[in-house]
Design an enzyme around this catalytic site. Structure first.
Site, short mmCIF file in Angstrom:
data_model
loop_
_atom_site.label_atom_id
_atom_site.label_comp_id
_atom_site.label_asym_id
_atom_site.label_seq_id
_atom_site.Cartn_x
_atom_site.Cartn_y
_atom_site.Cartn_z
N ASN A 7 35.28 -27.45 -7.89
CA ASN A 7 34.48 -27.83 -9.05
C ASN A 7 33.41 -26.80 -9.39
O ASN A 7 32.71 -26.95 -10.37
CB ASN A 7 33.86 -29.22 -8.86
CG ASN A 7 32.69 -29.22 -7.91
OD1 ASN A 7 32.63 -28.43 -6.97
ND2 ASN A 7 31.75 -30.12 -8.14
N VAL A 26 38.43 -36.09 -9.03
CA VAL A 26 37.45 -36.11 -7.94
C VAL A 26 37.92 -36.94 -6.75
O VAL A 26 37.30 -36.90 -5.68
CB VAL A 26 36.07 -36.60 -8.48
CG1 VAL A 26 36.07 -38.10 -8.70
CG2 VAL A 26 34.95 -36.17 -7.56
N LYS A 79 40.87 -28.82 -11.57
CA LYS A 79 40.28 -28.67 -10.23
C LYS A 79 41.24 -28.05 -9.22
O LYS A 79 40.81 -27.40 -8.29
CB LYS A 79 39.75 -30.01 -9.73
CG LYS A 79 38.52 -30.46 -10.48
CD LYS A 79 37.95 -31.74 -9.93
CE LYS A 79 36.74 -32.15 -10.70
NZ LYS A 79 35.56 -32.29 -9.85
N LEU A 127 28.63 -34.59 -20.08
CA LEU A 127 27.17 -34.56 -20.21
C LEU A 127 26.55 -33.40 -19.43
O LEU A 127 25.33 -33.25 -19.43
CB LEU A 127 26.58 -35.89 -19.72
CG LEU A 127 27.03 -37.13 -20.48
CD1 LEU A 127 26.46 -38.39 -19.83
CD2 LEU A 127 26.62 -37.05 -21.94
#
Length: 149
Positions: A86, A129, A65, A15
């Protein structure tokens, strides 16, 4: 016009373009933010586009990442601690990798007034993450962190 991307694989679920383009438009910034699905062998070429000015910045999501690290000139202290990037941008003539996930997670918890100090924390899943979340929790003095994948 400035050009920004989020890169990953898969990327169709992201998104980020909707969110960033809203704020770009809201603030009358001459820029565009798009998503770009890459294969691992395309990362170096894409980061070179930041060096030569074709791309102004990149956000990085799974599974890249850590993969981007060898292609950067510098990394911030948080990126070094988490071994996770990131955000990629050009500063002077250097390509810099940063990690905004640590502070983003800490700020989200502060925003909802949730204090992890002295608490036992259980993390379900070890996605891209996770190293950033673990570091944020340590910096916020969580008592114990349990990870299950």
């Amino acid at each position: 016009m400035k050009k920004y991307f989020v890169i990953g694989n898969p990327i169709e679920h992201s998104l980020s373009p909707k969110l960033h383009n809203h704020w770009i438009k809201e603030n009358n910034i001459d820029a565009i933010y798009e998503k770009k699905q890459l294969n691992e062998n395309e990362i170096k070429k894409t980061i070179l586009e930041v060096r030569n000015g074709k791309i102004d910045g990149i956000n990085v999501t799974v599974p890249f990442k850590k993969t981007v690290l060898p292609f950067l000139d510098e990394t911030t202290s948080l990126s070094k601690e988490t071994q996770s990037v990131n955000t990629i941008y050009k500063k002077k003539d250097k390509i810099v990798g940063d990690n905004t996930d640590v502070d983003g997670f800490k700020n989200a918890l502060k925003h909802i007034n949730y204090n992890v100090k002295g608490k036992n924390i259980f993390i379900l899943g070890a996605g891209g993450v996770t190293p950033s979340i673990i570091l944020a929790l340590k910096k916020m003095n969580a008592s114990k962190i349990i990870l299950s994948n």
